[in-house]
Design a protein around this motif. Structure first.
Motif, PDB file in Angstrom:
ATOM      1  N   TYR A  36       0.839  -1.210   0.000  1.00 46.58           N
ATOM      2  CA  TYR A  36       0.000   0.000   0.000  1.00 46.58           C
ATOM      3  C   TYR A  36       0.870   1.255   0.000  1.00 46.58           C
ATOM      4  N   LYS A  37       1.869   1.278   0.890  1.00 47.05           N
ATOM      5  CA  LYS A  37       2.738   2.449   1.004  1.00 47.05           C
ATOM      6  C   LYS A  37       3.517   2.689  -0.285  1.00 47.05           C
ATOM      7  N   LEU A  38       4.046   1.613  -0.871  1.00 46.14           N
ATOM      8  CA  LEU A  38       4.808   1.749  -2.113  1.00 46.14           C
ATOM      9  C   LEU A  38       3.908   2.180  -3.269  1.00 46.14           C
ATOM     10  N   TYR A  39       2.672   1.698  -3.270  1.00 45.11           N
ATOM     11  CA  TYR A  39       1.737   2.027  -4.343  1.00 45.11           C
ATOM     12  C   TYR A  39       1.407   3.523  -4.352  1.00 45.11           C
ATOM     13  N   TYR A  40       1.251   4.116  -3.179  1.00 44.35           N
ATOM     14  CA  TYR A  40       0.823   5.506  -3.099  1.00 44.35           C
ATOM     15  C   TYR A  40       1.974   6.508  -2.996  1.00 44.35           C
ATOM     16  N   VAL A  41       3.186   6.033  -2.704  1.00 45.91           N
ATOM     17  CA  VAL A  41       4.280   6.972  -2.474  1.00 45.91           C
ATOM     18  C   VAL A  41       4.738   7.656  -3.762  1.00 45.91           C
ATOM     19  N   ASN A  42       4.610   6.955  -4.898  1.00 43.96           N
ATOM     20  CA  ASN A  42       5.056   7.530  -6.167  1.00 43.96           C
ATOM     21  C   ASN A  42       4.120   7.094  -7.288  1.00 43.96           C
ATOM     22  N   PRO A  43       3.149   7.938  -7.634  1.00 40.66           N
ATOM     23  CA  PRO A  43       2.183   7.589  -8.690  1.00 40.66           C
ATOM     24  C   PRO A  43       2.823   7.327 -10.049  1.00 40.66           C
ATOM     25  N   SER A  45       5.720   5.661 -10.470  1.00 40.54           N
ATOM     26  CA  SER A  45       6.639   4.527 -10.375  1.00 40.54           C
ATOM     27  C   SER A  45       6.343   3.471 -11.445  1.00 40.54           C
ATOM     28  N   ILE A  46       7.389   2.954 -12.058  1.00 40.95           N
ATOM     29  CA  ILE A  46       7.219   1.912 -13.082  1.00 40.95           C
ATOM     30  C   ILE A  46       6.803   0.582 -12.434  1.00 40.95           C
ATOM     31  N   ASN A  47       6.887   0.511 -11.109  1.00 40.38           N
ATOM     32  CA  ASN A  47       6.505  -0.709 -10.390  1.00 40.38           C
ATOM     33  C   ASN A  47       5.071  -0.640  -9.857  1.00 40.38           C
ATOM     34  N   ARG A  48       4.320   0.428 -10.205  1.00 46.80           N
ATOM     35  CA  ARG A  48       3.031   0.652  -9.549  1.00 46.80           C
ATOM     36  C   ARG A  48       2.052  -0.513  -9.753  1.00 46.80           C
ATOM     37  N   LYS A  49       1.989  -1.061 -10.953  1.00 45.17           N
ATOM     38  CA  LYS A  49       1.081  -2.192 -11.197  1.00 45.17           C
ATOM     39  C   LYS A  49       1.504  -3.415 -10.381  1.00 45.17           C
ATOM     40  N   ALA A  50       2.801  -3.588 -10.242  1.00 45.65           N
ATOM     41  CA  ALA A  50       3.312  -4.706  -9.448  1.00 45.65           C
ATOM     42  C   ALA A  50       2.992  -4.503  -7.973  1.00 45.65           C
ATOM     43  N   TYR A  51       3.092  -3.259  -7.491  1.00 46.09           N
ATOM     44  CA  TYR A  51       2.721  -2.975  -6.107  1.00 46.09           C
ATOM     45  C   TYR A  51       1.254  -3.318  -5.874  1.00 46.09           C
ATOM     46  N   GLN A  52       0.422  -3.014  -6.869  1.00 43.88           N
ATOM     47  CA  GLN A  52      -1.006  -3.317  -6.749  1.00 43.88           C
ATOM     48  C   GLN A  52      -1.229  -4.827  -6.655  1.00 43.88           C
ATOM     49  N   ARG A  53      -0.475  -5.602  -7.430  1.00 43.23           N
ATOM     50  CA  ARG A  53      -0.576  -7.066  -7.346  1.00 43.23           C
ATOM     51  C   ARG A  53      -0.213  -7.542  -5.949  1.00 43.23           C
ATOM     52  N   SER A  54       0.784  -6.884  -5.359  1.00 42.79           N
ATOM     53  CA  SER A  54       1.232  -7.290  -4.024  1.00 42.79           C
ATOM     54  C   SER A  54       0.170  -7.034  -2.964  1.00 42.79           C
ATOM     55  N   ILE A  55      -0.617  -5.987  -3.153  1.00 40.45           N
ATOM     56  CA  ILE A  55      -1.681  -5.688  -2.194  1.00 40.45           C
ATOM     57  C   ILE A  55      -2.647  -6.859  -2.076  1.00 40.45           C
ATOM     58  N   TYR A  56      -2.906  -7.522  -3.189  1.00 38.81           N
ATOM     59  CA  TYR A  56      -3.873  -8.618  -3.211  1.00 38.81           C
ATOM     60  C   TYR A  56      -3.214 -10.000  -3.232  1.00 38.81           C
ATOM     61  N   CYS A  57      -1.912 -10.034  -2.971  1.00 38.37           N
ATOM     62  CA  CYS A  57      -1.180 -11.307  -2.976  1.00 38.37           C
ATOM     63  C   CYS A  57      -1.757 -12.274  -1.933  1.00 38.37           C
ATOM     64  N   LEU A 230      12.849   3.378  -0.873  1.00 39.18           N
ATOM     65  CA  LEU A 230      12.726   1.963  -1.199  1.00 39.18           C
ATOM     66  C   LEU A 230      12.211   1.787  -2.632  1.00 39.18           C
ATOM     67  N   ASP A 231      11.226   2.602  -3.012  1.00 41.45           N
ATOM     68  CA  ASP A 231      10.720   2.566  -4.383  1.00 41.45           C
ATOM     69  C   ASP A 231      11.834   2.905  -5.371  1.00 41.45           C
ATOM     70  N   PHE A 232      12.693   3.847  -4.982  1.00 35.93           N
ATOM     71  CA  PHE A 232      13.807   4.218  -5.857  1.00 35.93           C
ATOM     72  C   PHE A 232      14.752   3.040  -6.086  1.00 35.93           C
ATOM     73  N   ILE A 233      15.082   2.305  -5.020  1.00 32.31           N
ATOM     74  CA  ILE A 233      15.954   1.136  -5.159  1.00 32.31           C
ATOM     75  C   ILE A 233      15.299   0.085  -6.060  1.00 32.31           C
ATOM     76  N   LEU A 234      14.023  -0.194  -5.795  1.00 34.37           N
ATOM     77  CA  LEU A 234      13.313  -1.217  -6.570  1.00 34.37           C
ATOM     78  C   LEU A 234      13.213  -0.837  -8.040  1.00 34.37           C
ATOM     79  N   THR A 235      13.073   0.457  -8.307  1.00 32.51           N
ATOM     80  CA  THR A 235      13.016   0.940  -9.693  1.00 32.51           C
ATOM     81  C   THR A 235      14.379   0.809 -10.360  1.00 32.51           C
ATOM     82  N   THR A 236      15.432   1.159  -9.632  1.00 32.38           N
ATOM     83  CA  THR A 236      16.782   1.152 -10.195  1.00 32.38           C
ATOM     84  C   THR A 236      17.275  -0.260 -10.514  1.00 32.38           C
ATOM     85  N   ILE A 237      16.929  -1.232  -9.659  1.00 32.92           N
ATOM     86  CA  ILE A 237      17.434  -2.586  -9.882  1.00 32.92           C
ATOM     87  C   ILE A 237      16.450  -3.447 -10.671  1.00 32.92           C
ATOM     88  N   LYS A 238      15.349  -2.850 -11.119  1.00 37.94           N
ATOM     89  CA  LYS A 238      14.354  -3.608 -11.897  1.00 37.94           C
ATOM     90  C   LYS A 238      15.009  -4.242 -13.121  1.00 37.94           C
TER      91      LYS A 238
END
Length: 243
Positions: A36-43, A45-57, A230-238
């Motif tokens: 939830y936090k990662l999803y809303y922290v950066n609208p 973010s290239i990982n936003r759809k993946a963050y959404q999947r994690s919410i419902y994991c 954290l979102d920045f790290i996840l984006t950079t190492i994607k």
């Protein structure tokens, strides 16, 4: 199990079951909070759809044709539930092979910490210098057996610490990598590197995470989790391999 049972065996079984389920339940709640936090922290973010999947994991159980139950997992690096499963797979795959090897050494290879705008360049430098090691005549001649893992952690004042952990067979090989790295990276301090023998099973910690969520100051004070960083790290190492 019905309420109010007086059967001691049933009571013990219920207590054991609750204890067994407590840890996965905590992971699930923390993972959902993190997503939830990662999803809303950066609208953006290239990982936003993946963050959404994690919410419902693992939110629901689905019956299969053979009478079992299955669930949909997000399979994301940051998800505690999926990371635990992936860790178990890594341990099952690598540990039996590592346990067969004698004289294992643990080598940590680092460079100076960098600000956000230098992290991607830092990662490229690490890859370039590692290729120089594996293309060296010594490496090709001796063909060392081992495993390399990348890790990126947050440091205070907006800095990032990208580094390699290496498990390698043989003291000579470990010391050669250690010296070669310092030769290729003269700006790195020898005090920031590590080269030591390891005990069988001690390397299990290597499989647990690729970034630490907790940031500590030199005095040992824990800083609040910074979801934007954290979102920045996840984006950079994607798209980059951890192992």
């Amino acid at each position: 199990m019905g309420k109010g049972t007086n059967n001691p065996t049933d009571i013990k079984s219920e207590i054991a079951f609750r204890k067994l389920m407590r840890k996965p339940s905590r992971k699930k709640h923390f993972g959902q909070h993190l997503a939830y936090k990662l999803y809303y922290v950066n609208p953006e973010s290239i990982n936003r759809k993946a963050y959404q999947r994690s919410i419902y994991c693992s939110n629901s159980l689905i019956p299969t044709k053979d009478g079992n139950l299955m669930t949909h997992r997000c399979r994301c690096r940051w998800c505690p539930m999926c990371a635990s499963i992936q860790t178990a797979k890594y341990i099952a795959g690598y540990a039996p092979q590592l346990n067969e090897l004698e004289d294992l050494w643990f080598v940590t290879l680092t460079r100076p910490t960098v600000p956000a705008n230098k992290l991607e360049e830092q990662i490229d430098i690490f890859q370039e210098r590692w290729r120089a090691i594996t293309s060296d005549r010594y490496w090709k001649k001796n063909k060392p057996i081992g495993l390399r893992k990348m890790e990126c952690t947050m440091r205070p004042r907006g800095l990032y610490h990208y580094h390699f952990h290496v498990i390698i067979q043989g003291r000579e090989n470990a010391q050669w990598i250690y010296k070669k790295w310092l030769e290729l990276n003269p700006e790195s301090s020898w005090r920031a590197q590590d080269c030591k023998p390891i005990i069988k099973g001690q390397y299990i910690e290597l499989f647990k995470y690729f970034t630490k969520l907790v940031v500590k100051t030199k005095g040992g004070k824990r800083l609040p989790l910074d979801f934007a960083r954290l979102d920045f790290i996840l984006t950079t190492i994607k798209g980059r391999r951890v192992y």
